[in-house]
Design a protein around this motif. Structure first.
Motif, PDB file in Angstrom:
ATOM      1  N   GLY A  17     -17.675 -18.425  26.284  1.00 18.28           N
ATOM      2  CA  GLY A  17     -16.746 -17.456  25.718  1.00 18.28           C
ATOM      3  C   GLY A  17     -15.396 -17.513  26.404  1.00 18.28           C
ATOM      4  O   GLY A  17     -15.181 -18.286  27.345  1.00 18.28           O
ATOM      5  N   PRO A  18     -14.459 -16.671  25.954  1.00 16.02           N
ATOM      6  CA  PRO A  18     -13.098 -16.694  26.506  1.00 16.02           C
ATOM      7  C   PRO A  18     -13.015 -16.294  27.979  1.00 16.02           C
ATOM      8  O   PRO A  18     -12.091 -16.695  28.678  1.00 16.02           O
ATOM      9  CB  PRO A  18     -12.325 -15.726  25.617  1.00 16.02           C
ATOM     10  N   ARG A  19     -13.984 -15.539  28.479  1.00 16.55           N
ATOM     11  CA  ARG A  19     -13.959 -15.200  29.910  1.00 16.55           C
ATOM     12  C   ARG A  19     -14.122 -16.448  30.775  1.00 16.55           C
ATOM     13  O   ARG A  19     -13.614 -16.511  31.890  1.00 16.55           O
ATOM     14  CB  ARG A  19     -15.056 -14.199  30.240  1.00 16.55           C
ATOM     15  N   ALA A  20     -14.834 -17.430  30.250  1.00 18.77           N
ATOM     16  CA  ALA A  20     -15.016 -18.683  30.986  1.00 18.77           C
ATOM     17  C   ALA A  20     -13.673 -19.384  31.191  1.00 18.77           C
ATOM     18  O   ALA A  20     -13.459 -20.033  32.220  1.00 18.77           O
ATOM     19  CB  ALA A  20     -15.984 -19.604  30.249  1.00 18.77           C
ATOM     20  N   GLU A  21     -12.782 -19.241  30.224  1.00 19.60           N
ATOM     21  CA  GLU A  21     -11.454 -19.844  30.348  1.00 19.60           C
ATOM     22  C   GLU A  21     -10.672 -19.184  31.471  1.00 19.60           C
ATOM     23  O   GLU A  21     -10.051 -19.859  32.293  1.00 19.60           O
ATOM     24  CB  GLU A  21     -10.703 -19.711  29.015  1.00 19.60           C
ATOM     25  N   LEU A  22     -10.724 -17.871  31.532  1.00 18.97           N
ATOM     26  CA  LEU A  22     -10.050 -17.150  32.611  1.00 18.97           C
ATOM     27  C   LEU A  22     -10.668 -17.519  33.960  1.00 18.97           C
ATOM     28  O   LEU A  22      -9.946 -17.782  34.932  1.00 18.97           O
ATOM     29  CB  LEU A  22     -10.127 -15.637  32.384  1.00 18.97           C
ATOM     30  N   ASP A  23     -11.985 -17.578  34.022  1.00 16.21           N
ATOM     31  CA  ASP A  23     -12.655 -17.949  35.278  1.00 16.21           C
ATOM     32  C   ASP A  23     -12.252 -19.350  35.740  1.00 16.21           C
ATOM     33  O   ASP A  23     -12.026 -19.581  36.928  1.00 16.21           O
ATOM     34  CB  ASP A  23     -14.178 -17.877  35.125  1.00 16.21           C
ATOM     35  N   TYR A  24     -12.166 -20.272  34.798  1.00 12.85           N
ATOM     36  CA  TYR A  24     -11.760 -21.643  35.113  1.00 12.85           C
ATOM     37  C   TYR A  24     -10.377 -21.662  35.766  1.00 12.85           C
ATOM     38  O   TYR A  24     -10.170 -22.294  36.804  1.00 12.85           O
ATOM     39  CB  TYR A  24     -11.765 -22.491  33.836  1.00 12.85           C
ATOM     40  N   TRP A  25      -9.430 -20.960  35.168  1.00 17.72           N
ATOM     41  CA  TRP A  25      -8.061 -20.970  35.696  1.00 17.72           C
ATOM     42  C   TRP A  25      -7.944 -20.167  36.985  1.00 17.72           C
ATOM     43  O   TRP A  25      -7.125 -20.495  37.852  1.00 17.72           O
ATOM     44  CB  TRP A  25      -7.074 -20.501  34.631  1.00 17.72           C
ATOM     45  N   GLU A  87      -7.750  -9.934  28.171  1.00 20.63           N
ATOM     46  CA  GLU A  87      -8.995  -9.309  28.603  1.00 20.63           C
ATOM     47  C   GLU A  87      -9.373  -8.082  27.774  1.00 20.63           C
ATOM     48  O   GLU A  87     -10.519  -7.935  27.351  1.00 20.63           O
ATOM     49  CB  GLU A  87      -8.910  -8.966  30.080  1.00 20.63           C
ATOM     50  N   LYS A  88      -8.420  -7.199  27.522  1.00 22.96           N
ATOM     51  CA  LYS A  88      -8.750  -5.979  26.780  1.00 22.96           C
ATOM     52  C   LYS A  88      -9.159  -6.281  25.337  1.00 22.96           C
ATOM     53  O   LYS A  88      -9.904  -5.530  24.732  1.00 22.96           O
ATOM     54  CB  LYS A  88      -7.586  -4.992  26.820  1.00 22.96           C
TER      55      LYS A  88
END
Length: 151
Positions: A17-25, A87-88
């Motif tokens: 999901g998109p949280r994985a993208e934030l975690d990656y960066w 995020e929101k």
């Protein structure tokens, strides 16, 4: 080594999901922030002073490397900043019922469009497409969970 890893093609699961993208960066930002701190250390400054005094040919390579590191750190910082703004809009993809999740989609799409138009680094079709794939994967995952709970 960090720059070599940075230049490699990303390999990741299709269902992230998109949280994985934030975690990656965020992980990338952490690595490059640590590296930048090391480059500012007194030891590194002393070595650079010696190389400068000796008019070493290594300084040209060093400057090129320093530019690459700084650019990669700036990219990670910029991407984290913009991905945090999603995020929101992403929370409903993880925590809401299907109706609430669908209500969040227009805001999410507008936020992604904003990132594409403003971000210096994240505005490539490859990165934006990857983000949309992650949003779709999370929607699919959520719908599958709901379907199996109903059945």
């Amino acid at each position: 080594k960090v720059l070599a890893e940075n230049d490699q093609l990303r390999k990741e699961a299709d269902d992230l999901g998109p949280r994985a993208e934030l975690d990656y960066w965020k992980k990338k930002l952490s690595k490059f922030h640590y590296l930048m701190e090391q480059l500012k250390s007194p030891d590194v400054k002393a070595v650079l002073g010696v190389l400068t005094a000796a008019k070493s040919k290594l300084l040209k390579k060093w400057r090129a490397l320093d530019i690459r590191i700084t650019d990669a750190a700036n990219e990670a910082k910029d991407n984290v900043k913009y991905l945090y703004s999603l995020e929101k809009y992403c929370d409903p993809l993880y925590n809401s019922d299907p109706v609430s999740m669908l209500d969040a989609i227009p805001g999410l799409i507008n936020a992604i469009k904003m990132i594409q138009s403003i971000s210096q680094y994240y505005n490539t079709s490859e990165k934006i497409s990857s983000l949309f794939v992650k949003v779709g994967a999370q929607q699919e995952k959520k719908y599958s969970q709901i379907f199996f709970c109903v059945v």
